[in-house]
Motif scaffolding. Structure first.
Motif, PDB file in Angstrom:
ATOM      1  N   ARG A 178       0.571  -1.471   0.066  1.00 39.84           N
ATOM      2  CA  ARG A 178      -0.134   0.075   0.211  1.00 39.84           C
ATOM      3  C   ARG A 178       0.986   1.379  -0.095  1.00 39.84           C
ATOM      4  N   ARG A 179       1.109   2.158  -0.853  1.00 40.88           N
ATOM      5  CA  ARG A 179       1.572   3.222  -0.988  1.00 40.88           C
ATOM      6  C   ARG A 179       1.791   4.650  -0.110  1.00 40.88           C
ATOM      7  N   LYS A 180       0.386   4.841   0.346  1.00 40.75           N
ATOM      8  CA  LYS A 180       0.532   4.916   2.066  1.00 40.75           C
ATOM      9  C   LYS A 180       0.342   4.521   3.235  1.00 40.75           C
TER      10      LYS A 180
ATOM     11  N   VAL B  54       7.273   1.645   3.414  1.00 42.88           N
ATOM     12  CA  VAL B  54       8.057   2.242   4.038  1.00 42.88           C
ATOM     13  C   VAL B  54       7.853   1.857   5.008  1.00 42.88           C
ATOM     14  N   TRP B  55       9.679   1.466   5.679  1.00 38.93           N
ATOM     15  CA  TRP B  55       9.460   1.078   7.155  1.00 38.93           C
ATOM     16  C   TRP B  55      10.480   1.871   7.577  1.00 38.93           C
ATOM     17  N   ILE B  56      10.584   2.698   9.174  1.00 35.20           N
ATOM     18  CA  ILE B  56      11.148   3.540   9.874  1.00 35.20           C
ATOM     19  C   ILE B  56      11.469   2.725  11.303  1.00 35.20           C
ATOM     20  N   ASP B  57      12.472   2.751  11.565  1.00 39.74           N
ATOM     21  CA  ASP B  57      12.921   1.686  12.717  1.00 39.74           C
ATOM     22  C   ASP B  57      13.941   2.537  13.246  1.00 39.74           C
ATOM     23  N   ASN B  58      14.283   1.812  14.573  1.00 38.09           N
ATOM     24  CA  ASN B  58      15.341   3.170  15.236  1.00 38.09           C
ATOM     25  C   ASN B  58      16.511   1.535  15.730  1.00 38.09           C
TER      26      ASN B  58
ATOM     27  N   THR C 236       8.541  12.008  -1.354  1.00 35.29           N
ATOM     28  CA  THR C 236       9.682  11.370  -2.598  1.00 35.29           C
ATOM     29  C   THR C 236       9.178   9.858  -3.200  1.00 35.29           C
ATOM     30  N   LYS C 237       9.211   8.889  -2.394  1.00 36.30           N
ATOM     31  CA  LYS C 237       9.466   7.348  -2.574  1.00 36.30           C
ATOM     32  C   LYS C 237       7.641   6.726  -2.563  1.00 36.30           C
ATOM     33  N   MET C 238       7.220   7.999  -1.441  1.00 39.55           N
ATOM     34  CA  MET C 238       5.342   7.652  -2.507  1.00 39.55           C
ATOM     35  C   MET C 238       5.301   7.449  -2.791  1.00 39.55           C
ATOM     36  N   ARG C 239       5.457   9.282  -3.665  1.00 38.55           N
ATOM     37  CA  ARG C 239       5.127   9.332  -5.135  1.00 38.55           C
ATOM     38  C   ARG C 239       6.041   8.576  -6.022  1.00 38.55           C
ATOM     39  N   SER C 240       6.555   7.627  -5.995  1.00 39.00           N
ATOM     40  CA  SER C 240       7.569   6.748  -6.803  1.00 39.00           C
ATOM     41  C   SER C 240       6.541   5.345  -6.914  1.00 39.00           C
ATOM     42  N   ASN C 241       6.726   5.332  -8.367  1.00 33.36           N
ATOM     43  CA  ASN C 241       5.838   4.223  -8.457  1.00 33.36           C
ATOM     44  C   ASN C 241       6.752   2.827  -8.720  1.00 33.36           C
TER      45      ASN C 241
END
Length: 400
Positions: free
Chosen positions: A31-33, A100-104, A394-399
Motif C-alpha cells: 500500500r503506497r501510503k 515505507v519502514w522506519i525503525d531505530n 518522494t518515495k511514496m509518490r514514485s511507482n
C-alpha cells in the motif's frame, strides 16, 4: 557444540520461519501510503527518531496509514497511529504491505523486503561513547554480527548527523550504503525553542514552572553477549542530595532530580532501582519519549549514554558520572572517545561530581561544544524530521 553455537543455530531456525511468513504475505499488495514504525525492538512507546518523523509526516498528510509495532499496544499513541502487537505474523504482514519502514533498531533476523519498499534505519544514537559493532573487537558476539549484517543489507538509508557518523558506520553498524545526512529527528525538540516543552513537562509532573530539573539517565547495560540478550540495571551510587545542593549553589534555583531508565530496562522495571529514597526526585522511566525530558531539563547526568551529546547540541550542561569504567570496558569494549576529545567532565565518584558541577563554566562549555560540532561536521539544526519526511514523500509518490 558450544552454547553459543547452539544459540546461533536456534536463531537461524527461527529466522527461516519468519522469512517463510514474509514470503506468504506477498500475496497482499504493497500500500503506497502505508508506513510502519518501530522502536527499541518493540519496547517503550511513541518516542525517539520514529516519533518525530511520524509527527512531521502526519502534519503534511493526515491521510497516511501509520502502524507502530510494539510489545504494548496499550501505551499512549496519538489517534493517527495504529499500535499493533509485535508478533511474527503481525510483523510479517504489516512490513510486507507497507511502502515505507522506519525503525531505530535492528529488524528481526529473517525479515524480508519487497521490491519498491523503502527502509530508513534511524538508529537510536548518533555520536556516542560506547563501542558498537566491529569497534567492540572480541567482545562483539557472533549473533550480533549476523543480525546486524542482515538488517544493514535491508536498509536503504541510515540516518546520520555528521561527517563522523558517515565515516564510522561501515565498522560501527556494518553498513556501507548511502546515509541520509539529516541530523537526528529526536534532537529537533532539543535544539529548537524549548519554552513550550519545558512548561508542558513541569505541568505533567506537577512541578513549579521555575523548578530546575537535573535529569539522570544511565545507559543500557547488558546486550547480546555469547547467548541470549541480557538487560542489566546498574545500582545508583550518586549522592543526589549533594548534587542538588551544589547545583543550587552554582546555578541557583530549587533543583528536582528526574530519573530515567533506558526504554528496554523500563519495559522490565516499573521504576529506577534504588537502594534508598532519593529526596526531591521524580521517576520518569515510563515516559514514552526521552527527548522531551532532555529538552525540559536544565542539566543532565549520565554515564555512557549518547543522550549526553543530544543534550550538548541544545546547550544543556552535561556531567558524566562513571564509577565502573574498567568493568564496563572489559564487558563492552573500549570507548569511542578519549576524555580530552570531549566537552564533558568525567567523575568517578561523588567528590569528583561535586567538583565538576562547582567548576562548570558555561562559556567554556559552549565554545567546546561549537568546536566539537564543527570539527566533526555535526548538522543538528532542528530540521532533521523535515529532511527525512521529504525523502519519504518522494518515495511514496514514485511507482517503484
Amino acid at each position: 557444540m558450544s552454547s553459543e553455537s547452539r544459540y546461533i543455530l536456534k536463531r537461524k531456525i527461527k529466522a527461516k520461519r519468519l522469512s517463510f511468513l514474509f514470503l506468504l504475505m506477498r500475496v497482499f499488495p504493497v500500500r503506497r501510503k502505508k508506513i510502519v514504525f518501530a522502536a527499541f525492538e518493540g519496547d517503550g512507546g511513541f518516542g525517539c527518531n520514529p516519533r518525530y518523523i511520524a509527527e512531521e509526516l502526519h502534519r503534511r498528510d493526515e491521510t497516511l496509514e501509520m502502524v507502530w509495532l510494539t510489545h504494548d499496544p496499550g501505551r499512549g499513541f496519538p489517534p493517527y497511529i495504529r499500535p499493533v502487537r509485535d508478533t511474527g505474523i503481525n510483523t510479517a504482514y504489516h512490513l510486507s504491505t507497507a511502502k515505507v519502514w522506519i525503525d531505530n533498531y535492528r529488524k528481526p533476523f529473517g525479515t524480508l523486503k519487497r521490491k519498491g519498499q523503502l527502509y530508513i534505519q534511524t538508529w537510536h544514537a548518533s555520536i556516542g561513547f560506547k563501542a558498537v559493532g566491529l569497534f567492540r573487537g572480541d567482545a562483539f558476539p557472533k549473533i550480533a554480527r549476523i543480525v546486524s549484517e542482515w538488517d544493514s543489507h535491508l536498509a536503504d538509508y541510515f540516518l546520520s548527523n555528521s561527517e563522523y557518523c558517515d565515516r564510522i558506520y561501515p565498522k560501527k553498524l556494518l553498513y556501507n550504503g548511502p546515509t541520509l545526512r539529516s541530523g537526528s529527528p529526536r534532537c529537533d525538540i532539543i535544539v529548537g525553542d524549548r519554552t513550550r516543552i519545558r512548561k508542558e513537562v513541569r505541568e505533567r509532573y506537577g512541578l513549579a514552572q521555575d523548578a530546575k530539573i537535573v535529569l539522570y539517565a544511565p545507559t543500557f547495560r547488558g546486550g547480546a553477549q555469547k547467548g541470549k540478550k541480557q538487560v542489566v540495571p546498574n545500582p545508583i551510587t550518586i549522592d543526589f542530595d549533594r548534587a542538588r545542593a551544589v547545583l543550587s549553589e552554582k546555578m541557583g534555583g530549587d533543583w528536582i532530580v528526574m530519573l530515567r531508565l533506558h526504554p528496554q530496562l523500563a519495559a522490565i522495571y516499573d521504576q529506577m532501582p534504588a537502594d534508598k529514597k532519593i529526596e526531591q526526585a521524580i521517576d520518569a522511566s515510563q515516559a514514552d519519549d526521552m527527548s522531551e525530558l532532555i529538552a525540559a531539563s536544565d542539566a543532565l547526568i549520565t554515564d555512557y549514554s549518547s543522550c549526553a551529546f543530544d543534550a550538548m547540541y541544545g546547550g544543556i550542561p552535561v556531567f558524566l558520572y562513571a564509577d565502573d569504567i574498567e568493568d564496563y570496558k572489559q564487558k563492552r569494549g573500549q570507548f569511542m572517545w578519549k576524555k580530552d576529545e570531549l566537552p564533558f567532565s568525567v567523575a568517578g565518584d561523588n567528590d569528583e561530581l561535586e567538583a565538576s558541577i562547582s567548576g562548570f563554566d558555561y562559556d567554556r562549555y559552549f565554545a567546546m561544544k561549537q568546536e566539537f560540532m564543527e570539527k566533526h561536521g555535526v548538522c543538528e539544526d532542528g530540521h532533521a524530521s523535515e529532511r527525512v519526511a521529504d525523502v519519504v514523500e518522494t518515495k511514496m509518490r514514485s511507482n517503484h
